[in-house]
Design a protein around this motif. Structure first.
Motif, short mmCIF file in Angstrom:
data_model
loop_
_atom_site.label_atom_id
_atom_site.label_comp_id
_atom_site.label_asym_id
_atom_site.label_seq_id
_atom_site.Cartn_x
_atom_site.Cartn_y
_atom_site.Cartn_z
N GLY A 229 -21.03 19.56 28.54
CA GLY A 229 -21.99 18.62 28.04
C GLY A 229 -23.31 18.92 28.17
N THR A 230 -23.65 19.99 28.37
CA THR A 230 -24.96 20.60 28.51
C THR A 230 -25.50 21.66 27.55
OG1 THR A 230 -24.72 21.83 30.28
CG2 THR A 230 -25.27 19.67 30.86
N GLY A 231 -26.78 21.69 27.63
CA GLY A 231 -27.43 22.94 26.89
C GLY A 231 -28.91 23.06 27.21
N HIS A 232 -29.69 23.97 26.53
CA HIS A 232 -31.01 23.89 26.45
C HIS A 232 -31.59 23.98 25.15
CE1 HIS A 232 -29.86 28.26 27.05
NE2 HIS A 232 -31.12 28.52 26.37
N HIS A 233 -33.05 23.85 25.33
CA HIS A 233 -33.65 23.77 23.76
C HIS A 233 -34.27 25.15 23.48
CE1 HIS A 233 -34.31 19.26 23.77
NE2 HIS A 233 -34.23 19.49 25.18
N HIS A 234 -34.12 25.39 22.16
CA HIS A 234 -34.98 26.52 21.61
C HIS A 234 -35.59 25.71 20.26
CE1 HIS A 234 -31.15 28.19 23.31
NE2 HIS A 234 -31.91 29.20 23.29
N LEU A 235 -36.86 26.45 20.07
CA LEU A 235 -37.67 25.84 18.95
C LEU A 235 -37.65 27.06 18.03
CD1 LEU A 235 -39.53 23.80 17.99
CD2 LEU A 235 -41.50 24.82 19.31
N LEU A 236 -37.37 26.89 16.71
CA LEU A 236 -37.50 27.65 15.73
C LEU A 236 -38.86 27.60 14.76
CD1 LEU A 236 -34.07 27.66 14.36
CD2 LEU A 236 -34.70 28.86 16.28
N ILE A 237 -39.70 28.30 14.85
CA ILE A 237 -41.17 28.27 14.25
C ILE A 237 -41.12 28.96 12.92
CG2 ILE A 237 -43.37 28.31 14.48
CD1 ILE A 237 -42.92 27.96 17.54
N ASN A 238 -41.27 28.46 11.62
CA ASN A 238 -41.72 29.26 10.31
C ASN A 238 -40.65 30.15 10.26
OD1 ASN A 238 -44.14 27.81 10.17
ND2 ASN A 238 -45.00 29.50 11.49
N ARG A 239 -39.42 29.64 10.28
CA ARG A 239 -38.03 30.35 9.88
C ARG A 239 -37.26 29.49 9.02
NH1 ARG A 239 -33.72 32.01 12.23
NH2 ARG A 239 -32.84 30.61 10.88
N PRO A 240 -36.36 30.07 8.48
CA PRO A 240 -35.33 29.27 7.75
C PRO A 240 -34.24 28.28 8.79
CG PRO A 240 -35.10 31.52 6.98
CD PRO A 240 -36.05 31.52 8.04
N PRO A 241 -33.69 27.24 8.55
CA PRO A 241 -32.75 26.48 9.29
C PRO A 241 -31.96 27.18 9.74
CG PRO A 241 -33.19 25.26 7.13
CD PRO A 241 -33.85 26.80 6.95
N LEU A 242 -31.36 26.77 11.20
CA LEU A 242 -30.48 27.76 11.96
C LEU A 242 -29.15 28.03 10.97
CD1 LEU A 242 -29.39 28.64 14.68
CD2 LEU A 242 -28.03 26.44 14.61
N GLY A 243 -28.85 29.24 11.07
CA GLY A 243 -27.77 29.75 9.99
C GLY A 243 -28.09 30.35 8.95
N GLU A 244 -29.20 30.07 8.51
CA GLU A 244 -29.78 30.43 7.06
C GLU A 244 -30.89 31.68 7.40
OE1 GLU A 244 -31.08 27.23 4.50
OE2 GLU A 244 -29.42 26.02 5.31
N GLY A 245 -31.00 32.24 6.44
CA GLY A 245 -31.96 33.64 6.42
C GLY A 245 -31.43 34.72 6.83
N GLU A 246 -32.09 35.81 6.91
CA GLU A 246 -31.64 37.01 7.19
C GLU A 246 -30.50 37.37 8.56
OE1 GLU A 246 -33.74 41.21 8.52
OE2 GLU A 246 -34.69 40.04 6.99
#
Length: 146
Positions: free
Chosen positions: A66-83
């Motif tokens: 039930g836990t995790g940690h944060h990641h911040l995506l900056i100036n890139r496609p949404p998670l799972g999309e793009g290259e």
């Protein structure tokens, strides 16, 4: 197949921790920006506050359900999309200027962003920086830095 591999490892005495680890996030878990809205105009440096509901924050490498940690995506496609889209869902989130990891359990960051429009998305990752099987992501927002 997972049960077979787990059983085989158990039978021959190999560690099973990584195989047994379930990276499913709790139902209804949400991650969001506390202090920023889509279309906000800000000045640099900009402090970004991370909100989380329905699960806990734990440092990378911590195996706790039930836990995790944060990641911040900056100036890139949404998670799972793009290259690198499919790879990041299966193997983990990159670590570079566009993919910032908060493996220490941090819940905010102050960024020096150049003037212009920038996109931001928060993504929760498991102990190995892999998005949960049911990814917990914020909406992608755009901010304007003046």
């Amino acid at each position: 197949m997972k049960k077979f591999v787990f059983g085989l490892c158990f039978a021959i005495g190999l560690p099973t921790t990584a195989i047994a680890q379930d990276n499913t996030a709790p139902d209804g878990a949400k991650v969001y920006f506390i202090n920023l809205e889509d279309g906000a105009t800000v000045s640099s440096p900009v402090t970004v506050l991370f909100g989380l509901e329905g699960m806990g924050v734990a440092p990378a490498g911590t195996e706790k359900e039930g836990t995790g940690h944060h990641h911040l995506l900056i100036n890139r496609p949404p998670l799972g999309e793009g290259e690198e889209g499919a790879d990041e869902l299966q193997y983990g989130i990159l670590a570079d200027d566009n993919h910032i990891h908060f493996g220490g359990g941090q819940t905010q960051v102050t960024l020096d962003l150049p003037d212009g429009t920038h996109t931001l998305q928060l993504v929760m990752g498991d102990l190995n920086h892999v998005p949960h099987a049911n990814p917990v992501t914020s909406d992608v927002i755009s901010i304007v830095v003046e």
